[in-house]
Design an enzyme around this catalytic site. Sequence first.
Site, PDB file in Angstrom:
ATOM      1  N   ASP A  10       0.843  -1.189   0.000  1.00 31.55           N
ATOM      2  CA  ASP A  10       0.000   0.000   0.000  1.00 31.55           C
ATOM      3  C   ASP A  10       0.879   1.240   0.000  1.00 31.55           C
ATOM      4  O   ASP A  10       2.029   1.196   0.446  1.00 31.55           O
ATOM      5  CB  ASP A  10      -0.932   0.042   1.216  1.00 31.55           C
ATOM      6  CG  ASP A  10      -2.096   1.016   1.040  1.00 31.55           C
ATOM      7  OD1 ASP A  10      -2.402   1.391  -0.123  1.00 31.55           O
ATOM      8  OD2 ASP A  10      -2.693   1.418   2.047  1.00 31.55           O
ATOM      9  N   GLY A  11       0.329   2.318  -0.518  1.00 35.44           N
ATOM     10  CA  GLY A  11       0.979   3.613  -0.493  1.00 35.44           C
ATOM     11  C   GLY A  11      -0.002   4.640   0.046  1.00 35.44           C
ATOM     12  O   GLY A  11      -1.214   4.445  -0.036  1.00 35.44           O
ATOM     13  N   GLU A  48       2.433   3.979  -4.195  1.00 39.37           N
ATOM     14  CA  GLU A  48       1.896   2.643  -4.529  1.00 39.37           C
ATOM     15  C   GLU A  48       2.927   1.867  -5.349  1.00 39.37           C
ATOM     16  O   GLU A  48       3.175   0.687  -5.089  1.00 39.37           O
ATOM     17  CB  GLU A  48       0.587   2.775  -5.310  1.00 39.37           C
ATOM     18  CG  GLU A  48      -0.554   3.418  -4.555  1.00 39.37           C
ATOM     19  CD  GLU A  48      -1.238   2.534  -3.529  1.00 39.37           C
ATOM     20  OE1 GLU A  48      -0.811   1.375  -3.317  1.00 39.37           O
ATOM     21  OE2 GLU A  48      -2.214   3.011  -2.922  1.00 39.37           O
ATOM     22  N   ASP A  70      -4.291  -2.331  -3.251  1.00 39.87           N
ATOM     23  CA  ASP A  70      -5.535  -1.604  -3.480  1.00 39.87           C
ATOM     24  C   ASP A  70      -5.372  -0.546  -4.573  1.00 39.87           C
ATOM     25  O   ASP A  70      -6.244   0.292  -4.764  1.00 39.87           O
ATOM     26  CB  ASP A  70      -6.057  -0.972  -2.180  1.00 39.87           C
ATOM     27  CG  ASP A  70      -5.138   0.094  -1.614  1.00 39.87           C
ATOM     28  OD1 ASP A  70      -4.115   0.442  -2.237  1.00 39.87           O
ATOM     29  OD2 ASP A  70      -5.446   0.584  -0.506  1.00 39.87           O
ATOM     30  N   HIS A 125      -9.319   0.267   2.513  1.00 36.82           N
ATOM     31  CA  HIS A 125     -10.093   0.664   3.695  1.00 36.82           C
ATOM     32  C   HIS A 125     -11.402  -0.113   3.795  1.00 36.82           C
ATOM     33  O   HIS A 125     -12.424   0.434   4.191  1.00 36.82           O
ATOM     34  CB  HIS A 125     -10.357   2.176   3.686  1.00 36.82           C
ATOM     35  CG  HIS A 125      -9.105   2.970   3.479  1.00 36.82           C
ATOM     36  ND1 HIS A 125      -8.156   3.143   4.468  1.00 36.82           N
ATOM     37  CD2 HIS A 125      -8.620   3.604   2.388  1.00 36.82           C
ATOM     38  CE1 HIS A 125      -7.161   3.862   3.998  1.00 36.82           C
ATOM     39  NE2 HIS A 125      -7.408   4.147   2.730  1.00 36.82           N
ATOM     40  N   ASP A 135      -1.479  -0.022   5.167  1.00 34.92           N
ATOM     41  CA  ASP A 135      -1.915   1.367   5.226  1.00 34.92           C
ATOM     42  C   ASP A 135      -1.419   2.023   6.517  1.00 34.92           C
ATOM     43  O   ASP A 135      -0.905   3.145   6.490  1.00 34.92           O
ATOM     44  CB  ASP A 135      -3.440   1.454   5.140  1.00 34.92           C
ATOM     45  CG  ASP A 135      -3.930   2.888   5.173  1.00 34.92           C
ATOM     46  OD1 ASP A 135      -3.638   3.635   4.221  1.00 34.92           O
ATOM     47  OD2 ASP A 135      -4.573   3.268   6.173  1.00 34.92           O
TER      48      ASP A 135
END
Length: 151
Positions: A10-11, A48, A70, A125, A135
């Site tokens: 994740d970023g 990301e 994501d 999320h 995250d």
Amino acid sequence: MKKHVDIFTDGACSGNPGVGGWAAILRYGGREKSLCGGEEETTNNRMELMAVIEALRALKESCAVNLTTDSKYVVDSIEKGWVYGWEKKNWMRTPHEPAKNTDLWKELLPLLKKHEVSFVWVKGHAGHAENERCDQMAVGEIKRIKEQKMF
């Protein structure tokens, strides 16, 4: 037979552009390794991409990788072939518009050739445990960088 590794990435970015963080979780044979980092001035898409690049770079040999993210930007750019089209057109999206993040795409493409990577997109999320952990780590990097800038 190649080793099978599960990777979750994740970023995050505070402002876009702004301070950013990236994170990855790598799993193999019952072991887990976490990686994270960040930059003072970046974008969410760059973070990301950095998460994916750094995770794949951490692998010491060619592996079969199941990579969960994501980021529709990363997944669609690869799976829909956009990045390969940009590369063929000398990193141009259109005749008058350059592709973005070409420096990072140029780092990622050789890693995708080295490893057999299958991408899995998950909604961010939305309660995916590893995505939520990534995250939190990425946001933690943003906080760390912001705190360093204060002193």
